[in-house]
Design a protein around this motif. Structure first.
Motif, PDB file in Angstrom:
ATOM      1  N   UNK B 247      23.107  12.372  32.436  1.00 44.20           N
ATOM      2  CA  UNK B 247      24.277  12.197  31.587  1.00 44.20           C
ATOM      3  C   UNK B 247      24.965  13.539  31.358  1.00 44.20           C
ATOM      4  N   UNK B 248      24.143  14.570  31.122  1.00 45.30           N
ATOM      5  CA  UNK B 248      24.709  15.895  30.891  1.00 45.30           C
ATOM      6  C   UNK B 248      25.426  16.417  32.116  1.00 45.30           C
ATOM      7  N   UNK B 251      28.655  14.923  32.554  1.00 44.62           N
ATOM      8  CA  UNK B 251      29.613  15.371  31.559  1.00 44.62           C
ATOM      9  C   UNK B 251      29.915  16.853  31.684  1.00 44.62           C
ATOM     10  N   UNK B 253      27.702  19.499  31.627  1.00 44.53           N
ATOM     11  CA  UNK B 253      26.867  20.433  30.867  1.00 44.53           C
ATOM     12  C   UNK B 253      25.733  20.876  31.786  1.00 44.53           C
TER      13      UNK B 253
END
Lengths: 436, 436
Positions: B247-248, B251, B253
């Motif tokens: 997920x990071x 996104x 990150x």
């Protein structure tokens, strides 16, 4: 496999683990699957059924009768799995299946479980558990446990209840092994026990089990009477689904889509966000149209449109992802919304200044327009700061009003920040071109 | 809390669950935390230490001596937690702590565990387990289990080993309760047992436990000798971390960032992708610069730049998310890469035609340039199809070459598709404006 299944292959497959057999069955046609099923014992086929893909299972159950569903499958399952399967059936078939279940206690357990919403503690729990009365001796415990254990595959916890069936503690297996057989439960049981109410949301159950590292969690009714237990393997699915859902939303998918789905399902999951993105693009085009005269005079302004739009989008997605994940994992700490926004403002300013300095350096080298260079850098800082703040605020506000904050990630925040970025860019540009 | 902690508050806090106390301690200063720690019993403070934030724990352990670490904390922990904490210490402190551990067996267990990589089965396992010899009687089992259970909080599984300490099966508690006390283990034990080798990757362990719904999994060495066991609560953290990591990445990150981190850490996690996005933006600007003459003649072309770029980006992220999730959850089915690409081509074409038709309708109503309307629609279809194919192919190729496919999601695929979209848009535009 399409040329028909040979008996030796059937034999070999039927010796695999249920989860592996289910994977193979998912890829076969319904007829081949039925053929394979005939070779497998009842208890194992029940285990396989649970592991099948939902649509494969539906197709298979449609092809057999209610009596067979009850006798081959439901009667060989734990109550929680049986209820999950039953919940997928139509009301008519459901009733028929229940009427065919021989074991009345199991039928009543399943009816009980079906009354809870799927995404609640009651929907996750199983009825099978080991419980002892607080007044029993160790000897009596072992005797009663022998009876109870006949229905149960694994014993994770022994629950202690009082005469009103209220949950008051647990008895560790260790204590049961170590205590003399004449000792009373009340002298050795552990009084601290965490439990959830049956109507608790399943995400909350997952959070509790994860936070306190629990393998099994008892479920009680409103009067704190023990009615079931949830094991971590069912909760792992909840955790996985929740994490997947946030990831899918951030990627612009509106429903669970697996790459093995059909073209139509794959397309349907993506269309909504594409259309929203399209509307965002149209709004962006209106912003630019508004400044068309300016572009005619300074066509070089068009060059950095995608850069400004993309950077705002990226910065916004980054902030929103941190907030969404913090909310999901409960790692937000105790900061107020304002101190959080101030912190994000600092982060946005820091990052904005850095990337603006980089692009300013680039433009110093390769561009001969001071107005453009300044416009790009100033609007980049502004767009990044704005996007960072919006990316933080929108999910927090959504969460406050009980809307899923993950909605604010991905395409939504990107599109919003694209448009804001364009406004800032052309606004700053109009201003600066007057001076240079 | 900053005005000093009162004794009654200390008393109340110390009665909470360790995980809750840890959450409170995370928010306090080191001095306040030490004060609170003094009020809490040894075993409980060990449980709290494990739940603390890594940086809070590090600060606290730095403030006390190696002897205290060993006596207050390590000696009251299970071997897996103790090894995890030890792994965070410097080599010098680590040696000192080990020399202070009184229980020699525990010290040797910890040294053993420290030899495995953190992200392997060995790094996840604990040494504490209950094992019985295949030749024992039930009575002897209960007697030996009493001895072993003294070190163990929860009994999840009873492992059966042969005389060479090789794992050959499990004994269910149910069998132990139901079988007559003279029965031999070899007559009642369950021979099918799943185990992992100590050097197996922790993601693989998570996949196995999730797939087979296991609560505990035994760990064996190369000779299949039983050396430890992994419980699902430790694996839940692996599953959560893995899902969070994807997920990071999606996104933008680059490292775990929590909203409670400091500004500097929050900024550092975002800068790399912002700089990559910036470079993408610069490349995009070069594409547009190339067509600057065209924009001067047809400034209306600038209007749809963000729409084309954003739609390509969105479509690409959607496809890559499906692939990345399919790879992570092992739900990819058995399709070949070509049939998968063909399927995605169909999805892209379907979605591309739909959004293009929408924007064509919009332009019919509000635009008077046929060339522009056709350019936008044709390049939109093309960009969406291209982005869909790239979004599918890139993570598949990365996975094939053992690179984390999640790298291909989010900012990377968005930026790539932005640039390709711009190329297509201006290419198609140049062509069509010659005809209209």
């Amino acid at each position: 496999l399409d040329t028909g299944i040979e008996t030796p292959i059937l034999q070999e497959v039927s010796e695999l683990h249920p989860a592996d057999i289910a994977e193979i069955l998912d890829e076969l046609t319904t007829e081949h699957a039925s053929l394979l099923y005939k070779y497998i014992g009842k208890e194992k086929s029940a285990d396989i059924l649970i592991e099948l893909d939902e649509d494969v299972r539906e197709r298979y159950l449609d092809s057999i009768g209610a009596k067979e569903i009850a006798e081959t499958f439901i009667e060989n399952m734990d109550s929680d799995d049986a209820a999950d399967i039953m919940a997928e059936l139509s009301d008519k078939v459901k009733e028929e299946v229940i009427s065919h279940i021989q074991d009345e206690e199991q039928a009543s357990d399943i009816v009980d479980l079906l009354s809870y919403p799927e995404d609640s503690a009651g929907g996750l729990m199983a009825k099978e558990l080991i419980q002892v009365n607080v007044n029993w001796s160790m000897l009596k415990c072992v005797k009663e446990m022998r009876k109870q254990a006949e229905d149960i595959d694994n014993v994770y916890s022994i629950y202690v209840v009082d005469n009103q069936q209220k949950l008051i503690g647990t008895l560790s297996l260790k204590k049961l092994l170590l205590a003399p057989s004449t000792a009373k439960v009340e002298d050795v049981y552990f009084k601290d026990v965490l439990a959830v109410k049956a109507y608790e949301k399943s995400e909350e159950v997952a959070n509790i089990m994860e936070k306190y590292d629990l393998v099994v969690l008892p479920v009680v009714d409103e009067l704190y009477r023990l009615i079931g237990r949830i094991t971590i393997d069912d909760v792992v699915d909840v955790i996985r689904e929740e994490a997947d859902k946030d990831y899918q939303m951030a990627s612009g998918l509106t429903q669970t889509a697996e790459s093995s789905d059909h073209v139509w399902a794959l397309s349907k999951a993506r269309i909504p966000w594409l259309v929203i993105g399209l509307m965002g693009g149209v709004l962006g085009s209106l912003v630019i149209e508004n400044y068309e005269g300016q572009i005619q005079i300074h066509p070089e302004m068009a060059i950095f449109i995608p850069l400004i739009a993309a950077m705002g989008g990226n910065a916004g997605v980054q902030s929103s992802a941190i907030v969404v994940q913090g909310l999901a994992n409960k790692t937000m700490g105790f900061d107020s919304i304002f101190s959080r926004l101030f912190k994000e403002f600092s982060v946005g300013l820091l990052n904005g200044v850095l990337v603006s300095a980089l692009i300013f350096g680039y433009n110093l080298l390769f561009s001969d327009s001071w107005a453009l260079s300044l416009t790009v850098s100033i609007s980049l800082i502004t767009a990044v700061v704005f996007a960072t703040l919006l990316g933080t605020a929108v999910p927090l506000v959504l969460d406050k009003y009980k809307v899923d904050p993950a909605l604010a990630t991905g395409p939504f925040i990107t599109t919003l920040n694209d448009i804001i970025g364009l406004f800032i860019y052309f606004g700053v540009g109009r201003l600066l071109y007057n001076y240079f």
